[in-house]
Every structure is written in C-alpha cells, then in structure tokens.
Design an enzyme around this catalytic site. Structure first.
Site, PDB file in Angstrom:
ATOM      1  NE  ARG A  43      -2.321   1.543   3.466  1.00  0.00           N
ATOM      2  CZ  ARG A  43      -2.627   1.103   4.931  1.00  0.00           C
ATOM      3  NH1 ARG A  43      -3.982   0.950   4.892  1.00  0.00           N
ATOM      4  NH2 ARG A  43      -2.153   1.607   5.998  1.00  0.00           N
ATOM      5  CB  SER A 112     -11.198  -0.851   3.591  1.00  0.00           C
ATOM      6  OG  SER A 112     -10.156  -1.255   3.316  1.00  0.00           O
ATOM      7  CE  LYS A 141      -6.178   3.717   4.668  1.00  0.00           C
ATOM      8  NZ  LYS A 141      -7.479   4.153   4.928  1.00  0.00           N
TER       9      LYS A 141
END
Lengths: 216, 216
Positions: A43, A112, A141
């Site tokens: 990611r 998600s 995040k």
C-alpha cells in the site's frame, strides 16, 4: 500448496516501500515473511510509481518464494504489472466488481469497511474478504477515522458466516486476541511489524497470538 | 475518420468530473466538443472512483459520438474500464513503456515533461506525444511548478521534429499563438474552457486561435 483464504488472512502485513531504521522495505518484508506473515499487501500512496514498481517486484518475488499471496492496494494496473495475486480496495477506490472484470475469477479481492452500511455495499460487490477497521486507534493511516472496536466483526460474522474477515487498525500483540475471538480470520498490521526493531520476532509473536487466540 | 495525432492535439481539453456554475461535467464536455475540442483528457485526482466511472462513461460516450480521442490521466485500470483511447502520465506515474504493456500498440500514450531531462526520459519511453509545461503561470494544478515559457517546446521540436508536442499551463486565447509558433502541435487547457461562462464559444475561440497561428 496454497492455503484457504481464511488461513492466509491470519497475519496480513500491509506495507509501503519506505525503509525503516537500517532496513529497506525488502528486508522488512523478508524478515516478516520469515517470522510467519501469511499475506502481504503493498500500500504505497506517495512514492513515484517507477520506484514502487522496482521495490514492488522484489517484494512480490519474496512472497512467491514463501508461497504467500501478494496483494496490491487500490491500483489494478500496478497489480497486473507486479503479477499480484489480488487487489485490496477502499470504499472510494474502484468497485470490487470492476476490479474482478480486470483481474478475472482467480484474483483475491478484498474491500475495506468501517460500518455496516459500507460492509453491505462491499458484500454486494462479491469480494473474497473484508478488511474491517480501524478496530483500534492508529496513527499509521491519517484518514482512517475513529476506532470502531470489535463489535462490527461479530455482527458481520453472524450475518455472513462464510465471508472471511480481517481486522485492521492499531493492532498489537496485546489487543490482537480480541479480534480473533470476535470472529475475524486474522489481523492486518502495519507498524506492529514494519516499525519494530526486529520485524521477524514481532511477526512471530503476532502469528503465535493469532494461533493461540483461536484455541481459547 | 480518425485524424493524425498531431491534428488531434490542436485543442486538448483536460477536465475533472466537477460541475461548474449551472453545468455538470458532462455538459461542459459536450459544449467543449461542440466548440471544437479535438481531444479530451479526464484528470480526476480526488473524487471517489465510483463517481469517476459513472461520469467518465458519459464523457467517454460524448467523445465517441464526435470521433474525438478520450484519454485518461494516470490510471490505466480506469482507462481500460472506460474503454479510453489512451493514457496520459506524469513523471511520477507509471512509465509509458509499462502503460504500453497494459494497453497495447494502438493506445495513445502521452507523457508530461517540464525540462529537458524529463523530456529525454519521456522520449526513452516511446510516447506518442509529450505534454510540455507549465508554459505559463497556472492556478489549476497546485503542484505544477514555476512557468517555463515556450523555449523548451522550440528545443524539443528541433531535437525530435516528428514527436507531437502539446503545451499546457495557463493558456488563454491571448497567449496561445506563441505556443504554436514555438513548434507545438496544439494547446492543452483546463480553466480556459471549463471555468468559462460559455465553454462552447471559449473552445471555438481557442480552436480558431490555434488554426490562425499555424498560418502565420
């Protein structure tokens, strides 16, 4: 040699291509794989894609050597170029059904969700698993939102018992068991492995925690 | 019916999916196409991809009706889903050679460059055209950097006479001619069309300016 997906989700490492301390991203990935990581997601939202391709290819190869699925976050084009096993998308990314059109039936596609509405939409897109979170508070995040705890995991397990689930967000050895006991098939972590002085032993401790939590 | 690429670059509209004033993005696109836009790029960095897919499909269809090439910025996965004619990439996006692997020989692939070093790297990637800029000062693209003027266009035209070039950045009817006279095949604009009270007449004026500049 490939495991059922619910087993692959046991300890799911999410990482970018940044170095940490004296270790490159590839070295972190290798250490984590040696320590028992069962799935790995790249990611990377910031780095130039030339660099993501180069480091991604090396991490992808390390996963292949261990028979561990390699997943790319968000971008299907990057996933194809890296010969990834699948793609993980958020609510604002490409819909999973469109990802499936591009990658075909064998790809692992995860979505998600942070609440029941998002989960229901995600389920309508026929994903292979859901990533639920942020379960706990996380600094990794920035846009992750407020922690939601483990209740959604229990609710989803009751509604869709066959759908594999992985918890994510602020997970540590000390709070991982509650996620498995709520009904998740595994845990997804970033800093609990990548930002540790010894990623291999950190991975081993988390893998052991998941295994033992299932037996309780 | 398809034009040579250098003709398609004459008036290249770059737009996102935002509405402006009373017009939706699709209405802006249609007006611009009616006014003489010869190529259209969808460059959307913020909106949820579900919305980009929906609006993008409509704009793509409007381009098809006019026989105008439809290009997607940055994301090849989105380009495939929208059946785009090509992809435009920046220096930090996927390398054009990798884009070509994904899209095949017929796709139109453009690369941005803001100096000779970037242009040389871009040329090594075998693009179909280069986008050069920002030629003038622009507020549309926050990360665009300082304006470079038209000198790079002239240098590139001298070095690679066959490589189609389009100027971008702060272009208006009043300063467009200098770009064509420096050797560009066309101009790429955002706000000079999308943020005007009448996008169709704004497009017509720019198209006329490009045409007349070639005759000087």
């Amino acid at each position: 040699m490939s495991l059922p997906l619910s087993s692959s989700l046991s300890l799911y490492l999410v990482m970018d291509i940044a170095s940490y301390g004296e270790r490159t991203a590839l070295q972190i990935a290798r250490a984590a794989l040696d320590g028992g990581v069962t799935m790995l997601q790249l990611r990377e939202k910031k780095a130039p894609l030339r660099e993501v391709l180069e480091t991604g290819r090396a991490i992808r190869e390390a996963c292949r050597e261990k028979g561990v699925p390699f997943i790319v976050n968000d971008r299907v084009d990057l996933a194809i170029l890296l010969e990834a096993d699948g793609v993980h998308v958020g609510q604002d990314d490409l819909p999973a059904l469109d990802v499936r059109k591009l990658l075909g039936p064998d790809a692992i596609i995860g979505v998600s969700a942070g609440n029941m509405e998002e989960a229901e939409w995600a389920v309508s897109q026929q994903p292979d698993y859901l990533g639920i979170g942020p379960v706990y508070s996380t600094l990794t995040k920035g846009d992750a939102g407020a922690p939601i705890g483990t209740a959604l995991i229990s609710e989803l397990k009751a509604s869709w018992p066959q759908l594999p689930l992985v918890g994510i967000g602020g997970i540590q050895p000390s709070n991982a068991a509650a996620i498995i006991q709520a009904g998740a098939d595994g845990i997804a972590v970033v800093s609990a492995i990548t930002r540790q002085p010894d990623p291999e032993s950190a991975s081993r401790l988390l893998a052991d925690t998941v295994r033992l939590s299932r037996k309780v």
